[in-house]
Scaffold this motif. Sequence first.
Motif, PDB file in Angstrom:
ATOM      1  N   VAL A  66       0.965  -1.233  -0.160  1.00 13.22           N
ATOM      2  CA  VAL A  66      -0.164  -0.034   0.288  1.00 13.22           C
ATOM      3  C   VAL A  66       0.904   1.310  -0.107  1.00 13.22           C
ATOM      4  CG1 VAL A  66      -1.434   1.357   1.368  1.00 13.22           C
ATOM      5  CG2 VAL A  66      -1.922  -1.314   1.200  1.00 13.22           C
ATOM      6  N   LYS A  67       0.474   2.395  -1.079  1.00 12.79           N
ATOM      7  CA  LYS A  67       1.115   3.471  -1.044  1.00 12.79           C
ATOM      8  C   LYS A  67       0.726   4.276   0.009  1.00 12.79           C
ATOM      9  CE  LYS A  67       2.457   2.883  -5.892  1.00 12.79           C
ATOM     10  NZ  LYS A  67       2.119   3.668  -7.206  1.00 12.79           N
ATOM     11  N   VAL A  68       1.503   4.593   0.879  1.00 12.07           N
ATOM     12  CA  VAL A  68       1.299   5.601   2.240  1.00 12.07           C
ATOM     13  C   VAL A  68       1.966   7.077   2.377  1.00 12.07           C
ATOM     14  CG1 VAL A  68       0.776   3.290   3.507  1.00 12.07           C
ATOM     15  CG2 VAL A  68       2.958   4.389   3.725  1.00 12.07           C
ATOM     16  N   GLY A  69       2.563   7.354   1.501  1.00 12.12           N
ATOM     17  CA  GLY A  69       3.263   8.648   1.437  1.00 12.12           C
ATOM     18  C   GLY A  69       3.878   8.867   0.336  1.00 12.12           C
ATOM     19  N   SER A  70       4.939  10.031   0.383  1.00 15.75           N
ATOM     20  CA  SER A  70       5.796  10.648  -0.516  1.00 15.75           C
ATOM     21  C   SER A  70       7.181  10.938   0.334  1.00 15.75           C
ATOM     22  CB  SER A  70       5.362  11.505  -1.389  1.00 15.75           C
ATOM     23  OG  SER A  70       5.102  12.807  -0.563  1.00 15.75           O
ATOM     24  N   VAL A  71       8.308  10.850  -0.471  1.00 12.75           N
ATOM     25  CA  VAL A  71       9.335  10.981  -0.147  1.00 12.75           C
ATOM     26  C   VAL A  71      10.241  11.538  -1.083  1.00 12.75           C
ATOM     27  CG1 VAL A  71      10.375   8.868   0.241  1.00 12.75           C
ATOM     28  CG2 VAL A  71      11.384  10.646   1.828  1.00 12.75           C
ATOM     29  N   GLY A  72      11.475  12.466  -0.991  1.00 14.49           N
ATOM     30  CA  GLY A  72      12.250  12.744  -1.957  1.00 14.49           C
ATOM     31  C   GLY A  72      13.315  13.712  -1.546  1.00 14.49           C
ATOM     32  N   TYR A  73      14.225  13.895  -2.531  1.00  9.46           N
ATOM     33  CA  TYR A  73      15.364  15.086  -2.328  1.00  9.46           C
ATOM     34  C   TYR A  73      15.445  15.572  -3.728  1.00  9.46           C
ATOM     35  CZ  TYR A  73      18.281  11.769  -4.770  1.00  9.46           C
ATOM     36  OH  TYR A  73      18.970  10.952  -5.712  1.00  9.46           O
ATOM     37  N   TRP A  74      16.063  16.952  -3.615  1.00  5.46           N
ATOM     38  CA  TRP A  74      16.318  17.636  -4.588  1.00  5.46           C
ATOM     39  C   TRP A  74      17.220  18.857  -4.456  1.00  5.46           C
ATOM     40  CZ3 TRP A  74      11.800  17.119  -1.753  1.00  5.46           C
ATOM     41  CH2 TRP A  74      11.594  18.357  -1.014  1.00  5.46           C
ATOM     42  N   GLU A  75      17.783  19.260  -5.428  1.00  9.20           N
ATOM     43  CA  GLU A  75      18.991  20.158  -5.378  1.00  9.20           C
ATOM     44  C   GLU A  75      18.443  21.545  -4.990  1.00  9.20           C
ATOM     45  OE1 GLU A  75      21.310  20.013  -9.042  1.00  9.20           O
ATOM     46  OE2 GLU A  75      22.212  18.278  -8.427  1.00  9.20           O
ATOM     47  N   ARG A  76      19.283  22.247  -4.286  1.00  8.46           N
ATOM     48  CA  ARG A  76      19.089  23.913  -3.909  1.00  8.46           C
ATOM     49  C   ARG A  76      20.433  24.236  -3.564  1.00  8.46           C
ATOM     50  NH1 ARG A  76      15.147  25.165  -0.643  1.00  8.46           N
ATOM     51  NH2 ARG A  76      15.983  27.249  -0.330  1.00  8.46           N
ATOM     52  N   VAL A  77      20.417  25.718  -3.456  1.00  9.28           N
ATOM     53  CA  VAL A  77      21.726  26.254  -2.838  1.00  9.28           C
ATOM     54  C   VAL A  77      21.292  26.927  -1.485  1.00  9.28           C
ATOM     55  CG1 VAL A  77      23.403  28.302  -2.959  1.00  9.28           C
ATOM     56  CG2 VAL A  77      22.591  27.034  -4.860  1.00  9.28           C
ATOM     57  N   TRP A  78      22.202  26.454  -0.423  1.00  8.13           N
ATOM     58  CA  TRP A  78      21.897  26.778   0.844  1.00  8.13           C
ATOM     59  C   TRP A  78      23.377  27.457   1.349  1.00  8.13           C
ATOM     60  CZ3 TRP A  78      17.952  28.055   3.649  1.00  8.13           C
ATOM     61  CH2 TRP A  78      18.049  28.222   4.996  1.00  8.13           C
ATOM     62  N   HIS A  79      23.271  28.652   1.889  1.00  7.53           N
ATOM     63  CA  HIS A  79      24.287  29.493   2.184  1.00  7.53           C
ATOM     64  C   HIS A  79      25.598  29.309   1.168  1.00  7.53           C
ATOM     65  CE1 HIS A  79      22.242  30.204   6.086  1.00  7.53           C
ATOM     66  NE2 HIS A  79      22.174  28.923   6.281  1.00  7.53           N
ATOM     67  N   ASP A  80      25.165  29.622   0.094  1.00  3.92           N
ATOM     68  CA  ASP A  80      26.135  29.493  -0.957  1.00  3.92           C
ATOM     69  C   ASP A  80      26.594  28.305  -1.368  1.00  3.92           C
ATOM     70  OD1 ASP A  80      25.751  32.409  -1.426  1.00  3.92           O
ATOM     71  OD2 ASP A  80      27.170  32.929   0.195  1.00  3.92           O
ATOM     72  N   GLU A  81      26.418  26.938  -1.023  1.00  4.23           N
ATOM     73  CA  GLU A  81      26.633  25.989  -1.175  1.00  4.23           C
ATOM     74  C   GLU A  81      25.611  24.957  -1.857  1.00  4.23           C
ATOM     75  OE1 GLU A  81      29.003  22.360   1.237  1.00  4.23           O
ATOM     76  OE2 GLU A  81      27.976  23.842   2.229  1.00  4.23           O
ATOM     77  N   VAL A  83      23.327  21.746  -2.188  1.00  2.00           N
ATOM     78  CA  VAL A  83      23.040  20.733  -1.272  1.00  2.00           C
ATOM     79  C   VAL A  83      21.786  20.154  -1.822  1.00  2.00           C
ATOM     80  CG1 VAL A  83      23.880  22.065   0.888  1.00  2.00           C
ATOM     81  CG2 VAL A  83      21.411  22.278   0.356  1.00  2.00           C
ATOM     82  N   TYR A  84      21.270  19.042  -1.029  1.00  3.19           N
ATOM     83  CA  TYR A  84      20.153  18.333  -1.296  1.00  3.19           C
ATOM     84  C   TYR A  84      19.198  18.884   0.020  1.00  3.19           C
ATOM     85  CZ  TYR A  84      22.063  15.014  -4.353  1.00  3.19           C
ATOM     86  OH  TYR A  84      22.495  14.445  -5.659  1.00  3.19           O
ATOM     87  N   GLU A  85      17.853  19.287  -0.594  1.00  2.00           N
ATOM     88  CA  GLU A  85      17.033  19.206   0.443  1.00  2.00           C
ATOM     89  C   GLU A  85      16.086  17.913   0.286  1.00  2.00           C
ATOM     90  OE1 GLU A  85      12.764  22.118   1.172  1.00  2.00           O
ATOM     91  OE2 GLU A  85      14.703  22.712  -0.281  1.00  2.00           O
ATOM     92  N   MET A  86      15.604  17.567   1.495  1.00  2.00           N
ATOM     93  CA  MET A  86      14.521  16.440   1.458  1.00  2.00           C
ATOM     94  C   MET A  86      13.345  16.956   2.310  1.00  2.00           C
ATOM     95  SD  MET A  86      17.248  13.411   2.607  1.00  2.00           S
ATOM     96  CE  MET A  86      18.332  12.869   1.457  1.00  2.00           C
ATOM     97  N   GLY A  87      12.397  16.000   1.797  1.00  2.00           N
ATOM     98  CA  GLY A  87      11.012  16.402   2.248  1.00  2.00           C
ATOM     99  C   GLY A  87      10.178  15.128   2.210  1.00  2.00           C
ATOM    100  N   TRP A  88       8.993  15.086   2.859  1.00  2.00           N
ATOM    101  CA  TRP A  88       8.256  13.672   3.154  1.00  2.00           C
ATOM    102  C   TRP A  88       6.855  13.946   3.491  1.00  2.00           C
ATOM    103  CZ3 TRP A  88      12.368  15.079   6.058  1.00  2.00           C
ATOM    104  CH2 TRP A  88      12.441  15.409   7.274  1.00  2.00           C
TER     105      TRP A  88
END
Length: 167
Positions: A66-81, A83-88
């Motif tokens: 059973v599919k119960v949610g979502s999760v992932g990561y994506w690129e962003r710049v944080w403090h000039d670096e 990084v990956y941001e993650m969310g769920w």
Amino acid sequence: MTEVRIARWDEDDLDLLRRLNTPEVRHHTGGPETDEQVLARHERYLQGPGPRSGSMFTVVLLPDGVKVGSVGYWERVWHDEPVYEMGWAILPEHQGRGLATAAVRAVVAEARAHGRHRWAHAYPSVDHPASNAVCRKAGFTLLGETEFEYPPGRLMRSNDWRLDLKA
């Protein structure tokens, strides 16, 4: 611990995204989106992995599938670096069972395997104890509070959690 696997986002996951688009699930992230916004998000998820769409997955409960949610990561710049941001997000009827933590651990393994960035960050609202607990249990380090823009145009008070993907 309940077991989950993550599966790449696909065309059949629009219904799940709509089910996650409720006031209860989106309370700490600006509230529900319009159907037009949900459709656009689904299309971005289908395009992934990529710079605008990230790498998005469904959270699949084992052994029943059973599919119960979502999760992932994506690129962003944080403090000039870069990084990956993650969310769920987990459907309300499946929350409180450790599924988000298991899914985040699985997506961390995906991000590590991709190997593009050293750091992964998550930015849960300071008043969202469950998501902050997920970060702690998944091995992130709390760097402190920060102003974070989400949704676009709205600043929220968030915790900045960081995980070393090279460790």
